[in-house]
Scaffold this motif. Structure first.
Motif, PDB file in Angstrom:
ATOM      1  N   GLY A   1      14.810  90.436  -6.469  1.00 45.01           N
ATOM      2  CA  GLY A   1      14.972  89.012  -6.187  1.00 45.01           C
ATOM      3  C   GLY A   1      15.402  88.128  -7.341  1.00 45.01           C
ATOM      4  N   GLY A   2      15.582  88.693  -8.529  1.00 40.20           N
ATOM      5  CA  GLY A   2      15.886  87.869  -9.677  1.00 40.20           C
ATOM      6  C   GLY A   2      17.155  87.058  -9.527  1.00 40.20           C
ATOM      7  N   THR A   3      18.190  87.664  -8.977  1.00 35.00           N
ATOM      8  CA  THR A   3      19.446  86.942  -8.845  1.00 35.00           C
ATOM      9  C   THR A   3      19.315  85.808  -7.841  1.00 35.00           C
ATOM     10  N   HIS A   4      18.510  86.010  -6.798  1.00 35.71           N
ATOM     11  CA  HIS A   4      18.302  84.943  -5.822  1.00 35.71           C
ATOM     12  C   HIS A   4      17.597  83.768  -6.474  1.00 35.71           C
ATOM     13  N   THR A   5      16.611  84.058  -7.307  1.00 37.13           N
ATOM     14  CA  THR A   5      15.854  83.005  -7.957  1.00 37.13           C
ATOM     15  C   THR A   5      16.766  82.176  -8.861  1.00 37.13           C
ATOM     16  N   VAL A   6      17.585  82.841  -9.668  1.00 37.04           N
ATOM     17  CA  VAL A   6      18.447  82.122 -10.597  1.00 37.04           C
ATOM     18  C   VAL A   6      19.444  81.261  -9.831  1.00 37.04           C
ATOM     19  N   ARG A   7      20.070  81.827  -8.806  1.00 36.99           N
ATOM     20  CA  ARG A   7      21.048  81.063  -8.039  1.00 36.99           C
ATOM     21  C   ARG A   7      20.391  79.826  -7.431  1.00 36.99           C
ATOM     22  N   MET A   8      19.209  80.003  -6.892  1.00 39.08           N
ATOM     23  CA  MET A   8      18.535  78.896  -6.221  1.00 39.08           C
ATOM     24  C   MET A   8      18.114  77.829  -7.238  1.00 39.08           C
ATOM     25  N   VAL A   9      17.564  78.255  -8.362  1.00 38.24           N
ATOM     26  CA  VAL A   9      17.065  77.299  -9.344  1.00 38.24           C
ATOM     27  C   VAL A   9      18.213  76.496  -9.943  1.00 38.24           C
TER      28      VAL A   9
ATOM     29  N   ASN B   1       5.082  83.040  -7.707  1.00 40.72           N
ATOM     30  CA  ASN B   1       3.843  83.255  -6.950  1.00 40.72           C
ATOM     31  C   ASN B   1       4.086  84.070  -5.688  1.00 40.72           C
ATOM     32  N   TYR B   2       5.253  83.942  -5.096  1.00 42.96           N
ATOM     33  CA  TYR B   2       5.607  84.742  -3.920  1.00 42.96           C
ATOM     34  C   TYR B   2       5.538  86.227  -4.271  1.00 42.96           C
ATOM     35  N   ALA B   3       6.135  86.598  -5.389  1.00 40.85           N
ATOM     36  CA  ALA B   3       6.095  88.003  -5.818  1.00 40.85           C
ATOM     37  C   ALA B   3       4.675  88.413  -6.213  1.00 40.85           C
ATOM     38  N   TRP B   4       3.969  87.527  -6.896  1.00 44.64           N
ATOM     39  CA  TRP B   4       2.633  87.833  -7.418  1.00 44.64           C
ATOM     40  C   TRP B   4       1.610  88.010  -6.293  1.00 44.64           C
ATOM     41  N   TYR B   5       1.700  87.204  -5.248  1.00 44.43           N
ATOM     42  CA  TYR B   5       0.713  87.218  -4.173  1.00 44.43           C
ATOM     43  C   TYR B   5       1.190  87.993  -2.952  1.00 44.43           C
ATOM     44  N   GLY B   6       1.797  89.137  -3.187  1.00 43.03           N
ATOM     45  CA  GLY B   6       2.105  90.053  -2.103  1.00 43.03           C
ATOM     46  C   GLY B   6       3.207  89.602  -1.166  1.00 43.03           C
ATOM     47  N   GLU B   7       4.125  88.805  -1.678  1.00 44.06           N
ATOM     48  CA  GLU B   7       5.284  88.365  -0.915  1.00 44.06           C
ATOM     49  C   GLU B   7       4.907  87.642   0.375  1.00 44.06           C
ATOM     50  N   THR B   8       3.956  86.725   0.258  1.00 43.54           N
ATOM     51  CA  THR B   8       3.615  85.866   1.391  1.00 43.54           C
ATOM     52  C   THR B   8       3.831  84.412   0.985  1.00 43.54           C
ATOM     53  N   ALA B   9       4.619  83.712   1.787  1.00 47.73           N
ATOM     54  CA  ALA B   9       4.949  82.324   1.484  1.00 47.73           C
ATOM     55  C   ALA B   9       3.706  81.443   1.503  1.00 47.73           C
ATOM     56  N   GLN B  10       2.790  81.705   2.429  1.00 47.23           N
ATOM     57  CA  GLN B  10       1.582  80.882   2.542  1.00 47.23           C
ATOM     58  C   GLN B  10       0.743  80.965   1.274  1.00 47.23           C
TER      59      GLN B  10
ATOM     60  N   ALA C   1       9.787  67.767   0.177  1.00 44.66           N
ATOM     61  CA  ALA C   1      10.374  68.327   1.397  1.00 44.66           C
ATOM     62  C   ALA C   1      11.603  69.164   1.071  1.00 44.66           C
ATOM     63  N   GLN C   2      12.419  68.721   0.119  1.00 41.35           N
ATOM     64  CA  GLN C   2      13.586  69.508  -0.294  1.00 41.35           C
ATOM     65  C   GLN C   2      13.152  70.833  -0.909  1.00 41.35           C
ATOM     66  N   VAL C   3      12.102  70.802  -1.715  1.00 43.35           N
ATOM     67  CA  VAL C   3      11.581  72.030  -2.318  1.00 43.35           C
ATOM     68  C   VAL C   3      11.153  73.002  -1.220  1.00 43.35           C
ATOM     69  N   LEU C   4      10.425  72.493  -0.237  1.00 42.39           N
ATOM     70  CA  LEU C   4       9.969  73.359   0.845  1.00 42.39           C
ATOM     71  C   LEU C   4      11.140  73.950   1.623  1.00 42.39           C
ATOM     72  N   GLU C   5      12.172  73.157   1.818  1.00 39.55           N
ATOM     73  CA  GLU C   5      13.350  73.628   2.544  1.00 39.55           C
ATOM     74  C   GLU C   5      14.053  74.757   1.775  1.00 39.55           C
ATOM     75  N   VAL C   6      14.252  74.560   0.480  1.00 40.29           N
ATOM     76  CA  VAL C   6      14.918  75.579  -0.335  1.00 40.29           C
ATOM     77  C   VAL C   6      14.063  76.836  -0.408  1.00 40.29           C
TER      78      VAL C   6
ATOM     79  N   VAL D   1      12.802  82.478   1.115  1.00 43.42           N
ATOM     80  CA  VAL D   1      11.889  83.463   1.702  1.00 43.42           C
ATOM     81  C   VAL D   1      12.584  84.206   2.836  1.00 43.42           C
ATOM     82  N   GLN D   2      13.311  83.486   3.660  1.00 38.93           N
ATOM     83  CA  GLN D   2      14.028  84.131   4.769  1.00 38.93           C
ATOM     84  C   GLN D   2      15.056  85.131   4.247  1.00 38.93           C
ATOM     85  N   GLU D   3      15.730  84.813   3.134  1.00 39.95           N
ATOM     86  CA  GLU D   3      16.664  85.756   2.531  1.00 39.95           C
ATOM     87  C   GLU D   3      15.939  87.008   2.051  1.00 39.95           C
ATOM     88  N   GLN D   4      14.742  86.840   1.488  1.00 37.89           N
ATOM     89  CA  GLN D   4      13.986  87.992   1.020  1.00 37.89           C
ATOM     90  C   GLN D   4      13.599  88.895   2.185  1.00 37.89           C
TER      91      GLN D   4
END
Length: 75
Positions: free
Chosen positions: A2-10, A29-38, A59-64, A69-72
């Protein structure tokens, strides 16, 4: 993982520096906590060093983050 996704998004220009901090921490935190968005969201909200955002900015942060997460899940 997921590193490339993170960089592109950030690097998205429509996000300001504080929003980028949120996205970075959420993806970590998504990676650290077992790949759960919640759990990622809950953990990030508990971190005192996270900057305050206006409602529309958060709200923009949540949208991005949601799209990321959906891409992952698709991989």
């Amino acid at each position: 993982y997921g590193g490339t996704h993170t960089v592109r998004m950030v690097d998205q220009p429509q996000l300001n520096e504080n929003q980028q901090k949120w996205i970075n921490r959420l993806t970590i935190n998504y990676a650290w906590y077992g790949e759960t968005a919640q759990h990622a969201l809950h953990a990030t909200l508990q971190e005192p060093e996270m900057p305050d955002l206006p409602q529309n900015g958060f709200a923009q942060v949540l949208e991005v983050f949601s799209k990321w997460v959906q891409e992952q899940e698709e991989e």
